[in-house]
Design a protein around this motif. Structure first.
Motif, PDB file in Angstrom:
ATOM      1  N   THR A  12       0.854  -1.189   0.000  1.00 36.43           N
ATOM      2  CA  THR A  12       0.000   0.000   0.000  1.00 36.43           C
ATOM      3  C   THR A  12       0.887   1.235   0.000  1.00 36.43           C
ATOM      4  O   THR A  12       1.922   1.263   0.677  1.00 36.43           O
ATOM      5  CB  THR A  12      -0.919   0.014   1.238  1.00 36.43           C
ATOM      6  N   ARG A  19      -4.627   7.277  -1.053  1.00 33.57           N
ATOM      7  CA  ARG A  19      -4.130   5.921  -1.275  1.00 33.57           C
ATOM      8  C   ARG A  19      -3.925   5.705  -2.766  1.00 33.57           C
ATOM      9  O   ARG A  19      -4.875   5.587  -3.532  1.00 33.57           O
ATOM     10  CB  ARG A  19      -5.112   4.901  -0.690  1.00 33.57           C
ATOM     11  N   ILE A  20      -2.656   5.639  -3.158  1.00 30.71           N
ATOM     12  CA  ILE A  20      -2.296   5.481  -4.571  1.00 30.71           C
ATOM     13  C   ILE A  20      -2.263   4.003  -4.956  1.00 30.71           C
ATOM     14  O   ILE A  20      -2.691   3.620  -6.046  1.00 30.71           O
ATOM     15  CB  ILE A  20      -0.926   6.122  -4.857  1.00 30.71           C
ATOM     16  N   ILE A  21      -1.749   3.181  -4.060  1.00 34.59           N
ATOM     17  CA  ILE A  21      -1.701   1.731  -4.236  1.00 34.59           C
ATOM     18  C   ILE A  21      -2.393   1.106  -3.036  1.00 34.59           C
ATOM     19  O   ILE A  21      -2.104   1.464  -1.888  1.00 34.59           O
ATOM     20  CB  ILE A  21      -0.243   1.223  -4.338  1.00 34.59           C
ATOM     21  N   ASP A  22      -3.279   0.145  -3.294  1.00 34.15           N
ATOM     22  CA  ASP A  22      -4.110  -0.394  -2.221  1.00 34.15           C
ATOM     23  C   ASP A  22      -3.960  -1.914  -2.141  1.00 34.15           C
ATOM     24  O   ASP A  22      -4.590  -2.669  -2.890  1.00 34.15           O
ATOM     25  CB  ASP A  22      -5.580  -0.024  -2.467  1.00 34.15           C
ATOM     26  N   GLY A  43      -2.125   3.831 -10.883  1.00 35.33           N
ATOM     27  CA  GLY A  43      -1.056   3.462  -9.959  1.00 35.33           C
ATOM     28  C   GLY A  43       0.065   2.655 -10.578  1.00 35.33           C
ATOM     29  O   GLY A  43       0.927   2.123  -9.869  1.00 35.33           O
ATOM     30  N   THR A  46       3.578   4.176  -9.924  1.00 36.58           N
ATOM     31  CA  THR A  46       3.862   4.096  -8.489  1.00 36.58           C
ATOM     32  C   THR A  46       4.241   2.674  -8.113  1.00 36.58           C
ATOM     33  O   THR A  46       5.209   2.445  -7.370  1.00 36.58           O
ATOM     34  CB  THR A  46       2.656   4.566  -7.669  1.00 36.58           C
ATOM     35  N   GLY A 215      -5.528   2.007  -8.050  1.00 35.17           N
ATOM     36  CA  GLY A 215      -4.583   1.450  -7.105  1.00 35.17           C
ATOM     37  C   GLY A 215      -4.789   0.006  -6.731  1.00 35.17           C
ATOM     38  O   GLY A 215      -4.066  -0.530  -5.884  1.00 35.17           O
TER      39      GLY A 215
END
Length: 260
Positions: A12, A19-22, A43, A46, A215
């Motif tokens: 994450t 929250r860019i990556i989840d 994402g 990222t 994300g």
């Protein structure tokens, strides 16, 4: 199936409260080209930064060749993976060959240093910039600069190649050539992770595809498994057809357009 070269476990990333990556779990294996696709803001870059070790995760873990990323020194990391970023502009007055030679820096004072000249020359040829090797970077077109940057990461000669939109500035012929080089590296046993916007290119050159949206992983698998018309239309919010080329049987993702 080969051992994982790169793995994330429920990674994450939060930046400025967003929250860019989840909770993304991702695996890239040696011998494969693995494409990351998804709409703008999904994402992709990222995630590539996290697995490269350039972007810190807020939660979750990353392993490279079986080792936790935090246990790998920066010098050793540079010997295991090479990264081509979206922004590869160089404004200084270096020549193309000098820029490509920078890719050999991690191998200074090692036995691999003996191969510097041959690897640099091979990388210049593979990226189709050998005829430009004495030109200074500011004198090049955008596509030529992109190919010079690609040659630099090839010269680094690592087992993992991370490419963020390597075809974005290139004409059709050079798009195909760059992805052919990526495919050749994978066939030689390297792991290649590539961010692509062109879904037909992703279908043509990838062994596996991971589709991201906001994300999160929507799907991960072979091109046939991931690139369904229903799924792509929903994620990209535009209707598409997924068809087979009548001669080559290649998978084509075609936007549905209104006439007139």
């Amino acid at each position: 199936m080969s051992a994982p070269a790169l793995e994330t476990d429920a990674v994450t990333v939060e930046i400025d409260g967003r929250r860019i990556i989840d909770a993304v779990s991702f695996t890239a294996r040696a011998g494969e080209v693995h494409a990351l696709i998804g709409p703008n803001g999904a994402g992709k870059s990222t995630l590539l930064g996290v697995i490269a070790g350039d972007q810190a995760a807020s939660a979750g873990g990353v392993r490279i060749n079986g080792l936790p990323l935090e246990e790998v020194s920066l010098r050793e990391l540079a010997r295991q993976r090479a990264v081509l970023l979206q922004d590869h502009t160089v404004f200084f007055g270096f020549t193309v060959r000098q820029v490509v030679e920078m890719g050999r820096a991690p191998w200074a004072r090692t036995s691999q240093e003996d191969d510097d000249d041959s690897l640099v020359t091979a990388a210049l040829s593979a990226a189709d910039v050998r005829h430009l090797e004495h030109r200074r970077i500011p004198s090049l077109s955008g596509g030529e600069r992109a190919r010079a940057a690609f040659a630099r990461v090839l010269a680094q000669n690592t087992g993992i190649l991370l490419l963020d939109e390597p075809t974005a500035a290139l004409d059709l012929g050079h798009q195909e050539a760059v992805l052919q080089v990526a495919r050749d590296r994978a066939r030689a046993g390297h792991a290649v992770v590539v961010v692509l916007h062109d879904l037909t290119l992703a279908a043509a050159w990838s062994d596996r595809i991971t589709l991201l949206e906001q994300g999160r992983v929507v799907a991960s698998g072979t091109p046939d498994e991931v690139l369904t018309a229903e799924r792509i239309s929903a994620v990209y919010r535009h209707p598409v057809e997924v068809i087979r080329h009548p001669s080559s049987d290649a998978l084509l993702v075609v936007p549905v357009r209104r006439a007139g």
